[in-house]
Structures are given as C-alpha cells and as structure tokens.
Design a protein around this motif. Structure first.
Motif, PDB file in Angstrom:
ATOM      1  N   LEU A 299       0.826  -1.223   0.000  1.00  0.00           N
ATOM      2  CA  LEU A 299       0.000   0.000   0.000  1.00  0.00           C
ATOM      3  C   LEU A 299       0.855   1.267   0.000  1.00  0.00           C
ATOM      4  O   LEU A 299       2.006   1.255   0.445  1.00  0.00           O
ATOM      5  N   ASP A 300       0.247   2.357  -0.465  1.00  0.00           N
ATOM      6  CA  ASP A 300       0.970   3.634  -0.462  1.00  0.00           C
ATOM      7  C   ASP A 300       1.062   4.181   0.968  1.00  0.00           C
ATOM      8  O   ASP A 300       0.337   3.730   1.869  1.00  0.00           O
ATOM      9  N   ALA A 301       1.945   5.176   1.173  1.00  0.00           N
ATOM     10  CA  ALA A 301       2.265   5.653   2.518  1.00  0.00           C
ATOM     11  C   ALA A 301       1.043   6.214   3.259  1.00  0.00           C
ATOM     12  O   ALA A 301       0.861   5.955   4.456  1.00  0.00           O
ATOM     13  N   ILE A 302       0.182   6.940   2.533  1.00  0.00           N
ATOM     14  CA  ILE A 302      -0.974   7.572   3.201  1.00  0.00           C
ATOM     15  C   ILE A 302      -1.978   6.510   3.653  1.00  0.00           C
ATOM     16  O   ILE A 302      -2.427   6.506   4.802  1.00  0.00           O
ATOM     17  N   THR A 303      -2.291   5.585   2.748  1.00  0.00           N
ATOM     18  CA  THR A 303      -3.231   4.502   3.097  1.00  0.00           C
ATOM     19  C   THR A 303      -2.663   3.689   4.253  1.00  0.00           C
ATOM     20  O   THR A 303      -3.386   3.307   5.183  1.00  0.00           O
ATOM     21  N   LYS A 304      -1.354   3.463   4.190  1.00  0.00           N
ATOM     22  CA  LYS A 304      -0.682   2.669   5.210  1.00  0.00           C
ATOM     23  C   LYS A 304      -0.838   3.330   6.585  1.00  0.00           C
ATOM     24  O   LYS A 304      -1.180   2.686   7.567  1.00  0.00           O
ATOM     25  N   SER A 305      -0.593   4.658   6.609  1.00  0.00           N
ATOM     26  CA  SER A 305      -0.656   5.385   7.866  1.00  0.00           C
ATOM     27  C   SER A 305      -2.075   5.352   8.449  1.00  0.00           C
ATOM     28  O   SER A 305      -2.254   5.141   9.654  1.00  0.00           O
ATOM     29  N   THR A 306      -3.090   5.515   7.585  1.00  0.00           N
ATOM     30  CA  THR A 306      -4.484   5.454   8.053  1.00  0.00           C
ATOM     31  C   THR A 306      -4.773   4.062   8.614  1.00  0.00           C
ATOM     32  O   THR A 306      -5.408   3.925   9.661  1.00  0.00           O
ATOM     33  N   LEU A 307      -4.286   3.059   7.904  1.00  0.00           N
ATOM     34  CA  LEU A 307      -4.551   1.680   8.340  1.00  0.00           C
ATOM     35  C   LEU A 307      -3.820   1.349   9.644  1.00  0.00           C
ATOM     36  O   LEU A 307      -4.327   0.563  10.438  1.00  0.00           O
ATOM     37  N   HIS A 308      -2.647   1.964   9.871  1.00  0.00           N
ATOM     38  CA  HIS A 308      -1.932   1.735  11.140  1.00  0.00           C
ATOM     39  C   HIS A 308      -2.821   2.119  12.317  1.00  0.00           C
ATOM     40  O   HIS A 308      -2.971   1.351  13.276  1.00  0.00           O
ATOM     41  N   GLU A 309      -3.396   3.328  12.236  1.00  0.00           N
ATOM     42  CA  GLU A 309      -4.244   3.819  13.332  1.00  0.00           C
ATOM     43  C   GLU A 309      -5.456   2.917  13.519  1.00  0.00           C
ATOM     44  O   GLU A 309      -5.808   2.545  14.635  1.00  0.00           O
ATOM     45  N   TRP A 310      -6.050   2.562  12.382  1.00  0.00           N
ATOM     46  CA  TRP A 310      -7.248   1.730  12.426  1.00  0.00           C
ATOM     47  C   TRP A 310      -6.927   0.339  12.993  1.00  0.00           C
ATOM     48  O   TRP A 310      -7.661  -0.194  13.809  1.00  0.00           O
ATOM     49  N   LEU A 311      -5.762  -0.179  12.559  1.00  0.00           N
ATOM     50  CA  LEU A 311      -5.337  -1.498  13.037  1.00  0.00           C
ATOM     51  C   LEU A 311      -5.185  -1.534  14.555  1.00  0.00           C
ATOM     52  O   LEU A 311      -5.617  -2.480  15.206  1.00  0.00           O
ATOM     53  N   MET A 312      -4.569  -0.476  15.094  1.00  0.00           N
ATOM     54  CA  MET A 312      -4.360  -0.418  16.537  1.00  0.00           C
ATOM     55  C   MET A 312      -5.699  -0.479  17.273  1.00  0.00           C
ATOM     56  O   MET A 312      -5.844  -1.168  18.276  1.00  0.00           O
ATOM     57  N   LYS A 313      -6.689   0.266  16.743  1.00  0.00           N
ATOM     58  CA  LYS A 313      -8.025   0.277  17.379  1.00  0.00           C
ATOM     59  C   LYS A 313      -8.656  -1.108  17.307  1.00  0.00           C
ATOM     60  O   LYS A 313      -9.153  -1.632  18.291  1.00  0.00           O
ATOM     61  N   VAL A 314      -8.607  -1.678  16.099  1.00  0.00           N
ATOM     62  CA  VAL A 314      -9.255  -2.974  15.883  1.00  0.00           C
ATOM     63  C   VAL A 314      -8.618  -4.056  16.745  1.00  0.00           C
ATOM     64  O   VAL A 314      -9.306  -4.827  17.411  1.00  0.00           O
TER      65      VAL A 314
END
Lengths: 242, 252
Positions: A158-173
C-alpha cells in the motif's frame, strides 16, 4: 501463549532458519523485522503449520495445534477470491470451519462496521481500493475468532498515506479484539509503531539477533520525531546492517 | 447507446462477410464460372432452400453425433483433471498418453475405427472425442497448475480440507479455462464429425458432401459446408452465453 522452540529449517542443503526460540505472551504484539531472505515469512509459515520445520516445534498454550485451529494467517497479498463479493470473501474462513450461512452473515454484519465495510458487502474485490481490499482480508482473518494472528507484511503493497491510516485503524481494531499478533515487516517505523516487542533477524542463516521491548506509552502518541523513537530506529538499523 | 454498442460490435464482422459474399458473386458472374465448378452464393442459397429437407435431416444427425462426442470429451477431461488434482503422480502417468494421442493424426485412425466399430454412431463419436478432448484437458490441467500458491496457503491456513479447496478454490479458478476449452472443442468437433462421416457412414453432412462431390452437385457440397458452419457457430455461441452467465461476476 506461543512457544517457538529450537526451529531449524533447510531448503535442500541451504540452512534458512537456525535455532529460532521465541516466547510470546497472550495479547502481545510482536514485530519481526529483518533483511530480505532472512526467513521471516518461512518462520510465519512454520508457525501457521503450512511448512514443516526440520527440527523444533510450535506450542500454543503448551500444545501443538492443527491448521486453522488457533492461528489466523494473513499474507502480503489480500488473496480475495475474485468471484466472491466482500461478504462471501470475509466469511470464507467460517465457511471452511463449517458454520451455517446465517451465522456467518450475522457475524459479518456485527464486524463489518468496525472494519468500515458495511457499505461494501456486496461489492466485488475488483471494485475496491487497495486499502479496502486489505480490510476485507483482515476481516476474513479476524472473524474466525482465532486468538493468534500472523501478519506477513499485510500493508507492504500500500501507499504511505493509506498505510498510515490503516496503522491507526489497526491499533483500534486489534485492541478491541484483543489478539496475540506476530507481524513480519520490512518497515522499521511500522514495526515500532504497532508492536510491544520488536524482534530483529539476521540472514545467512536466518536467526534472531536482538529483541527490543517498546515503551507503548511513549510510542502511542505516534510521534516519530521523538528522541525515543529516533534512537530506537537507529539501533535497529545498526542491527540490520551488521 | 445500446444500438451504438450493437453497431460497433456486430457491424464490422457482418460487413466483412457480406463483402466477401458480394465479391464472390460478382467474380462468378463476371468470369462466367460454371456452377458445377464454383457455385455462386445465390446458387448456394437456392440449394439450401431446395434441399432444406435433406440438409436439415442430415444436419440433425451430425449435430447429434457432435453433442454426444462433446459431452463424452467434457466428462473425460473433467475426470482426468480431477484425478490430476487428487493424485499428483497421475499427471506424470497420463501426460505421455495425452501427447501420444495427438501425435498420431486422427485422420489415419479413422479407417481403423470404422473397421473396429463399424459405420454406426459409435465410431464417429470416438473420432469427435479424439479431436476434442485434448484442448479441453490441456486447458484444465494448465488452469489447475496455475492456481495461486498463496491462495492454496490461505485455504490451508484456515484448515481447509482438500474437498473444500477443490470446490471453493479450484472449480471457480479453472472455470474460465474450461469454458475456453469448450469453445475450441465446439469448433473442432465439426471437423471430427465430417471426417468420421466421410470415411464410413450412410448419413450426416459429411456423407452428403462425400456423395455430392463426385456427382458434381457442388452447390450441395457448399450448402452442407454452410450447415456445418451454422452448427459450429451455434455451439460456440451457446458456450459463450453460458460463459457470460457463469462468469458475469468475474473481473474482466
């Protein structure tokens, strides 16, 4: 929770993994980082039970486990079946385990909101963005309720922006579903940002050379410019360049 | 919009066929070619109208042989490909036989088959099967071998049984290749039927062509070719419509 004992693995005569020992507690998030070819993915395949080691064993709560029993494995590619819609892809693991269609649908409805997929359940994989496809793959792995998740560079493509959004979401999930996670990654930032512990591997043969416990209180504010973060990153880069 | 798409898709092939027919008609008229040597398209259409009863009757016989042959070919290819999935070593056993079956020209086998099985339906069906099963099997085996290893790992990591993997991963994965093989088989099955009927038969379009040629009924030979083409096109489009229905949710 997971005991990785004396794992050795050869590919023909070449030694790929040498004496891998690792204990992982319940609820722990461990990142495994190392250069290409150090056997990180092979190690995950062995933990998942897909590949048999030459010697050693993997114990979960003191016992050897059957494929798919306690461990979910998510690979770098999302591996969505192109002929199934999001809902049927997400429910694949449950389908394999023999759950009824109504149970699977109920569970998908329950989980899809947390995964931001409730609008996309009827979409086909080719109609989704890379980030959304990855979320479906995560949902497929999480929904089977295995306590352990193995992630092989799931955000690598994934690209850097999508990756960063997914990092935050992953932590929550992951905090919501309280899983024990082993993440293999090339990305040092990702390894530090997500994990409680970073395991550094070296190549020829693949072996563990160092482990770092991460102070989550410092890292949780996601400040990658903090002295703690920078120093940690420098240390890991130094280990990797040996 | 719909009309525009239809024009865009169908006009070029229709126009090219029409152009060839037109050139053919003009050439025959201008060069004053005798109809026993090369009938004009108008002669052929007239023959189709005049002999429609004979042509229709023999077309049905040929179509029947083709359908039986195709069904057997499809079953054989499905059995072979399934055995290759379930027993890896079966591929090594069967592959040399498959290749050998294609090295020997089927045309040379046809007289032997007529001797062994007579001039009835059976020998013709065998010839059609020999013509059509190879593209079906090869397409299926290639598709089975090309299933993504990571997909297989994903199924394994969920604890999938081999039967679940066959039903949920392999069958949908090989479906596009299987249908491509069917399209090829439909077209070449017509050749198999004609060869079978030509060598030993008393019915079918191949037989009509065989007896019409020496009697200089060239228009009837061409009319039979038209009927054979219609059969091939019909079968091809049946598979295309099945393909469209089955693969409508695949990314194309």
């Amino acid at each position: 929770m997971i005991k990785i004992k004396n794992i050795n693995f050869n590919f023909y005569h070449e030694k790929i993994l040498s004496e891998i020992n690792l204990n992982i507690s319940s609820g722990e998030f461990v990142s495994v980082i190392g250069p290409s070819g150090c056997g990180k993915s092979t190690l995950l395949n062995i933990i998942a039970g897909i590949t048999k080691p030459k010697t050693g064993e993997i114990l979960v709560e003191g016992k050897m486990v059957n494929l798919g029993d306690k461990i979910s494995y998510m690979q770098q590619k999302d591996l969505l079946l192109p002929w199934r819609n999001v809902s049927r892809n997400a429910g694949l693991g449950l389908e394999i385990k023999g759950f009824s269609e109504s149970y699977i649908q109920d569970k998908i409805s329950l989980y899809s909101k947390d995964f931001g997929l409730e609008k996309y359940l009827d979409y086909m994989p080719h109609e989704l963005s890379g980030g959304l496809r990855q979320r479906v793959a995560f949902l497929r792995s999480v929904i089977v309720d295995n306590p352990i998740m193995l992630l092989d560079e799931p955000l690598g493509s994934l690209d850097a922006i999508t990756k960063s959004t997914l990092h935050e979401w992953l932590m929550k999930v992951f905090s919501k579903f309280s899983k024990t996670i082993i993440l293999v990654t090339h990305d040092i930032d990702e390894a530090i940002l997500l994990a409680n512990r970073v395991v550094v591997m070296a190549t020829n043969p693949g072996r563990i050379i160092k482990e770092y416990l991460i102070d989550r209180q410092i890292v949780d504010n996601r400040d990658v410019t903090s002295n703690y973060f920078i120093q940690l990153k420098k240390d890991i880069i130094k280990d990797l360049s040996i | 919009m719909q009309k525009e798409i239809i024009i865009k898709n169908y006009l070029p092939p229709f126009a090219s066929v029409l152009l060839i027919i037109l050139l053919w008609q003009i050439s025959v008229m201008l060069l004053d070619i005798e109809s026993w040597f090369l009938p004009s398209p108008v002669n052929i259409i007239a023959e189709l109208i005049n002999s429609y009863k004979i042509l229709f009757e023999h077309s049905l016989i040929t179509l029947f042989e083709i359908i039986i042959g195709l069904v057997i070919s499809i079953l054989i290819s499905l059995v072979i490909s399934s055995l290759i999935f379930w027993f890896k070593s079966f591929e090594k056993t069967i592959y040399p036989l498959l290749i050998t079956s294609q090295i020997i020209p089927v045309f040379t086998l046809a007289p032997i088959l007529i001797v062994w099985f007579g001039t009835g339906l059976f020998s013709k069906v065998i010839i059609i099967v020999l013509f059509t099963f190879f593209p079906l099997v090869i397409n299926l085996v290639t598709a089975i071998k090309n299933v993504d290893i990571d997909m297989i790992r994903m199924f394994n990591s969920h604890g999938s049984t081999k039967l679940q993997m066959y039903k949920k991963l392999y069958i949908p994965s090989i479906l596009p290749n299987f249908l491509s093989g069917c399209k090829i088989a439909c077209v070449i099955s017509v050749i198999g039927a004609v060869i079978g009927e030509w060598i030993g038969s008393s019915s079918g379009l191949g037989w009509v062509m065989k007896i019409s040629g020496p009697q200089f009924q060239t228009s009837r030979v061409f009319a039979s070719i038209v009927c054979l083409s219609i059969i091939a096109i019909l079968l091809f489009f049946i598979v295309v419509s099945i393909e469209k229905k089955l693969l409508r949710r695949y990314p194309l």
